[in-house]
Write a protein that holds these residues in place. Structure first.
Motif, PDB file in Angstrom:
ATOM      1  N   ARG A  34      57.311 -29.328  24.240  1.00  0.00           N
ATOM      2  CA  ARG A  34      58.186 -30.270  24.937  1.00  0.00           C
ATOM      3  C   ARG A  34      59.517 -29.654  25.321  1.00  0.00           C
ATOM      4  NH1 ARG A  34      59.053 -36.483  24.293  1.00  0.00           N
ATOM      5  NH2 ARG A  34      56.843 -36.296  23.898  1.00  0.00           N
ATOM      6  N   HIS A  35      60.080 -28.841  24.434  1.00  0.00           N
ATOM      7  CA  HIS A  35      61.445 -28.359  24.645  1.00  0.00           C
ATOM      8  C   HIS A  35      61.568 -26.855  24.844  1.00  0.00           C
ATOM      9  CE1 HIS A  35      62.745 -32.376  23.518  1.00  0.00           C
ATOM     10  NE2 HIS A  35      62.074 -32.271  22.388  1.00  0.00           N
ATOM     11  N   GLY A  36      60.472 -26.119  24.692  1.00  0.00           N
ATOM     12  CA  GLY A  36      60.553 -24.675  24.812  1.00  0.00           C
ATOM     13  C   GLY A  36      61.153 -24.061  23.561  1.00  0.00           C
ATOM     14  N   TYR A  37      61.147 -22.733  23.509  1.00  0.00           N
ATOM     15  CA  TYR A  37      61.650 -22.067  22.316  1.00  0.00           C
ATOM     16  C   TYR A  37      63.137 -22.325  22.107  1.00  0.00           C
ATOM     17  CZ  TYR A  37      62.977 -18.478  18.984  1.00  0.00           C
ATOM     18  OH  TYR A  37      63.493 -17.828  17.886  1.00  0.00           O
ATOM     19  N   LYS A  38      63.923 -22.126  23.145  1.00  0.00           N
ATOM     20  CA  LYS A  38      65.377 -22.262  23.009  1.00  0.00           C
ATOM     21  C   LYS A  38      65.798 -23.690  22.711  1.00  0.00           C
ATOM     22  CE  LYS A  38      66.618 -18.295  25.894  1.00  0.00           C
ATOM     23  NZ  LYS A  38      67.348 -17.823  27.095  1.00  0.00           N
ATOM     24  N   GLY A  39      65.082 -24.655  23.247  1.00  0.00           N
ATOM     25  CA  GLY A  39      65.470 -26.050  23.070  1.00  0.00           C
ATOM     26  C   GLY A  39      64.949 -26.694  21.802  1.00  0.00           C
ATOM     27  N   LEU A  66      58.110 -18.962  12.887  1.00  0.00           N
ATOM     28  CA  LEU A  66      57.211 -20.092  13.130  1.00  0.00           C
ATOM     29  C   LEU A  66      56.605 -19.997  14.530  1.00  0.00           C
ATOM     30  CD1 LEU A  66      55.979 -22.762  12.318  1.00  0.00           C
ATOM     31  CD2 LEU A  66      58.182 -23.864  12.720  1.00  0.00           C
ATOM     32  N   TYR A  67      57.430 -19.642  15.485  1.00  0.00           N
ATOM     33  CA  TYR A  67      56.976 -19.505  16.875  1.00  0.00           C
ATOM     34  C   TYR A  67      55.930 -18.403  16.998  1.00  0.00           C
ATOM     35  CZ  TYR A  67      57.496 -19.055  21.996  1.00  0.00           C
ATOM     36  OH  TYR A  67      57.287 -19.005  23.357  1.00  0.00           O
ATOM     37  N   ILE A  68      56.200 -17.263  16.376  1.00  0.00           N
ATOM     38  CA  ILE A  68      55.270 -16.141  16.429  1.00  0.00           C
ATOM     39  C   ILE A  68      53.966 -16.490  15.710  1.00  0.00           C
ATOM     40  CG2 ILE A  68      54.867 -13.788  15.593  1.00  0.00           C
ATOM     41  CD1 ILE A  68      57.765 -13.157  16.247  1.00  0.00           C
ATOM     42  N   SER A 106      40.775 -25.529  24.300  1.00  0.00           N
ATOM     43  CA  SER A 106      41.615 -26.252  25.259  1.00  0.00           C
ATOM     44  C   SER A 106      41.585 -27.750  24.996  1.00  0.00           C
ATOM     45  CB  SER A 106      41.160 -25.958  26.693  1.00  0.00           C
ATOM     46  OG  SER A 106      41.481 -24.638  27.059  1.00  0.00           O
ATOM     47  N   ARG A 107      40.446 -28.251  24.578  1.00  0.00           N
ATOM     48  CA  ARG A 107      40.327 -29.682  24.295  1.00  0.00           C
ATOM     49  C   ARG A 107      41.048 -30.063  23.009  1.00  0.00           C
ATOM     50  NH1 ARG A 107      37.025 -33.209  21.422  1.00  0.00           N
ATOM     51  NH2 ARG A 107      35.764 -31.507  20.550  1.00  0.00           N
ATOM     52  N   LYS A 108      40.878 -29.249  21.975  1.00  0.00           N
ATOM     53  CA  LYS A 108      41.418 -29.597  20.665  1.00  0.00           C
ATOM     54  C   LYS A 108      42.872 -29.156  20.461  1.00  0.00           C
ATOM     55  CE  LYS A 108      36.919 -29.435  18.326  1.00  0.00           C
ATOM     56  NZ  LYS A 108      36.120 -28.750  17.277  1.00  0.00           N
ATOM     57  N   GLN A 109      43.277 -28.078  21.118  1.00  0.00           N
ATOM     58  CA  GLN A 109      44.616 -27.545  20.896  1.00  0.00           C
ATOM     59  C   GLN A 109      45.333 -27.246  22.216  1.00  0.00           C
ATOM     60  OE1 GLN A 109      45.116 -24.793  17.534  1.00  0.00           O
ATOM     61  NE2 GLN A 109      42.895 -24.765  17.329  1.00  0.00           N
ATOM     62  N   PRO A 110      45.465 -28.245  23.069  1.00  0.00           N
ATOM     63  CA  PRO A 110      46.093 -28.010  24.375  1.00  0.00           C
ATOM     64  C   PRO A 110      47.557 -27.580  24.277  1.00  0.00           C
ATOM     65  CG  PRO A 110      45.870 -30.362  23.955  1.00  0.00           C
ATOM     66  CD  PRO A 110      45.084 -29.663  22.895  1.00  0.00           C
ATOM     67  N   LEU A 111      48.275 -28.097  23.281  1.00  0.00           N
ATOM     68  CA  LEU A 111      49.689 -27.743  23.165  1.00  0.00           C
ATOM     69  C   LEU A 111      49.859 -26.258  22.855  1.00  0.00           C
ATOM     70  CD1 LEU A 111      51.196 -30.781  21.198  1.00  0.00           C
ATOM     71  CD2 LEU A 111      51.159 -30.362  23.663  1.00  0.00           C
ATOM     72  N   ALA A 112      49.008 -25.730  21.990  1.00  0.00           N
ATOM     73  CA  ALA A 112      49.093 -24.307  21.650  1.00  0.00           C
ATOM     74  C   ALA A 112      48.863 -23.453  22.890  1.00  0.00           C
ATOM     75  CB  ALA A 112      48.067 -23.974  20.577  1.00  0.00           C
ATOM     76  N   SER A 113      47.897 -23.855  23.704  1.00  0.00           N
ATOM     77  CA  SER A 113      47.618 -23.115  24.927  1.00  0.00           C
ATOM     78  C   SER A 113      48.811 -23.178  25.880  1.00  0.00           C
ATOM     79  CB  SER A 113      46.373 -23.685  25.616  1.00  0.00           C
ATOM     80  OG  SER A 113      46.082 -22.977  26.804  1.00  0.00           O
ATOM     81  N   ARG A 114      49.439 -24.333  26.003  1.00  0.00           N
ATOM     82  CA  ARG A 114      50.583 -24.478  26.908  1.00  0.00           C
ATOM     83  C   ARG A 114      51.782 -23.665  26.443  1.00  0.00           C
ATOM     84  NH1 ARG A 114      49.873 -30.937  26.909  1.00  0.00           N
ATOM     85  NH2 ARG A 114      47.735 -30.924  27.731  1.00  0.00           N
ATOM     86  N   ILE A 115      52.005 -23.623  25.139  1.00  0.00           N
ATOM     87  CA  ILE A 115      53.112 -22.825  24.602  1.00  0.00           C
ATOM     88  C   ILE A 115      52.879 -21.356  24.924  1.00  0.00           C
ATOM     89  CG2 ILE A 115      54.272 -22.068  22.486  1.00  0.00           C
ATOM     90  CD1 ILE A 115      53.504 -24.860  21.321  1.00  0.00           C
ATOM     91  N   ALA A 117      51.134 -20.171  27.409  1.00  0.00           N
ATOM     92  CA  ALA A 117      51.327 -19.998  28.847  1.00  0.00           C
ATOM     93  C   ALA A 117      52.808 -19.950  29.198  1.00  0.00           C
ATOM     94  CB  ALA A 117      50.647 -21.140  29.601  1.00  0.00           C
ATOM     95  N   MET A 118      53.599 -20.823  28.600  1.00  0.00           N
ATOM     96  CA  MET A 118      55.035 -20.839  28.846  1.00  0.00           C
ATOM     97  C   MET A 118      55.678 -19.524  28.428  1.00  0.00           C
ATOM     98  SD  MET A 118      55.821 -24.725  27.526  1.00  0.00           S
ATOM     99  CE  MET A 118      57.578 -24.439  27.322  1.00  0.00           C
ATOM    100  N   GLU A 119      55.227 -18.987  27.307  1.00  0.00           N
ATOM    101  CA  GLU A 119      55.768 -17.715  26.812  1.00  0.00           C
ATOM    102  C   GLU A 119      55.446 -16.581  27.780  1.00  0.00           C
ATOM    103  OE1 GLU A 119      57.432 -14.634  24.718  1.00  0.00           O
ATOM    104  OE2 GLU A 119      57.809 -16.791  24.590  1.00  0.00           O
ATOM    105  N   VAL A 120      54.218 -16.524  28.241  1.00  0.00           N
ATOM    106  CA  VAL A 120      53.814 -15.466  29.164  1.00  0.00           C
ATOM    107  C   VAL A 120      54.567 -15.592  30.490  1.00  0.00           C
ATOM    108  CG1 VAL A 120      51.903 -14.519  30.503  1.00  0.00           C
ATOM    109  CG2 VAL A 120      51.547 -15.161  28.115  1.00  0.00           C
ATOM    110  N   ILE A 121      54.659 -16.809  31.014  1.00  0.00           N
ATOM    111  CA  ILE A 121      55.343 -17.033  32.287  1.00  0.00           C
ATOM    112  C   ILE A 121      56.814 -16.647  32.197  1.00  0.00           C
ATOM    113  CG2 ILE A 121      56.129 -18.832  33.883  1.00  0.00           C
ATOM    114  CD1 ILE A 121      53.445 -20.259  33.330  1.00  0.00           C
ATOM    115  N   SER A 122      57.411 -16.865  31.039  1.00  0.00           N
ATOM    116  CA  SER A 122      58.830 -16.553  30.876  1.00  0.00           C
ATOM    117  C   SER A 122      59.086 -15.071  30.590  1.00  0.00           C
ATOM    118  CB  SER A 122      59.430 -17.395  29.742  1.00  0.00           C
ATOM    119  OG  SER A 122      58.857 -17.034  28.494  1.00  0.00           O
ATOM    120  N   GLY A 123      58.037 -14.273  30.580  1.00  0.00           N
ATOM    121  CA  GLY A 123      58.217 -12.842  30.386  1.00  0.00           C
ATOM    122  C   GLY A 123      57.524 -12.284  29.160  1.00  0.00           C
ATOM    123  N   GLY A 124      57.114 -13.157  28.251  1.00  0.00           N
ATOM    124  CA  GLY A 124      56.378 -12.727  27.070  1.00  0.00           C
ATOM    125  C   GLY A 124      57.150 -11.850  26.106  1.00  0.00           C
TER     126      GLY A 124
END
Length: 217
Positions: A34-39, A66-68, A106-115, A117-124
């Protein structure tokens, strides 16, 4: 339950530890998604997990740890089905099994997948240590299996690298873009039936594209 912060002789047993870690990771996934790593703050994760903040630090040193841990879990779960891939496997069965496993994630853990994706898009930046030579060697090993299947005439001569990218992107799409898909399908949340239909369709298209016959359901 308040977990002690340091005494080694008073650590929770394995089952309690696993349960608490799962609760913390689930809460963290919701906050990071919801808020990203920084938020995201440790305090917010503790509130969502309904645990004292000290408990989080007992299991995870800090927010970065925790994030890692979340990222590690994602990669481990995604790669597990491909770890044992062998030239002796039947390509159709192996690919169908992998697609099914990725779609279930993807069905059971969509949030993990989105996090992820967000990490990779932001530069990883926080994943750089995992995308080093060891991971590249693992990736080349998977591609080599496809090359062996092709050389043996078991499947069409396609580029293994881009096939793997296709497998990743198509299956993760149903987690990362669930909101878009749901709006188009007129539903707030994708159902098991939606995922089953998508899995069947992806399996058919990808396997046919590789010159393979989808295994009987």
């Amino acid at each position: 339950m308040n977990v002690p912060a340091s005494p080694a002789d008073n650590k929770p047993n394995g089952r309690i530890r696993q349960r608490n870690e799962e609760v913390i990771l689930a809460a963290a996934a919701k906050e990071f998604a919801r808020h990203g790593y920084k938020g995201t703050s440790i305090s917010a994760i503790a509130v969502r997990a309904k645990l004292p903040k000290a408990n989080l630090h007992y299991y995870f040193t800090n927010k970065l740890g925790l994030y890692i841990a979340l990222m590690e879990n994602v990669l481990l779960d995604w790669n597990r089905t491909f770890d044992a891939l062998s030239v002796d496997d039947d390509p159709a069965e192996a690919l169908a099994r992998y697609i099914h496993a990725k779609m279930e994630f993807s069905r059971k853990q969509p949030l993990a997948s989105r996090i992820f994706a967000m990490e990779v898009i932001s530069g990883g930046a926080y994943l750089s240590q995992y995308f080093g030579e060891d991971y590249r060697a693992w990736f080349r090993g998977r591609a080599a299996v496809f090359d062996a299947w092709i050389a043996a005439g078991k499947m069409d001569a396609i580029d293994p690298v881009h096939l793997i990218f296709l497998l990743w992107g198509s299956t993760q799409h149903y987690a990362d873009y669930a909101g878009q898909i749901g709006r188009l399908l007129g539903t707030k949340r994708l159902s098991r039936t939606d995922f089953d239909a998508a899995t069947t369709t992806l399996t058919h298209i990808i396997l046919k594209g590789c010159g393979l016959k989808p295994p009987a359901q």
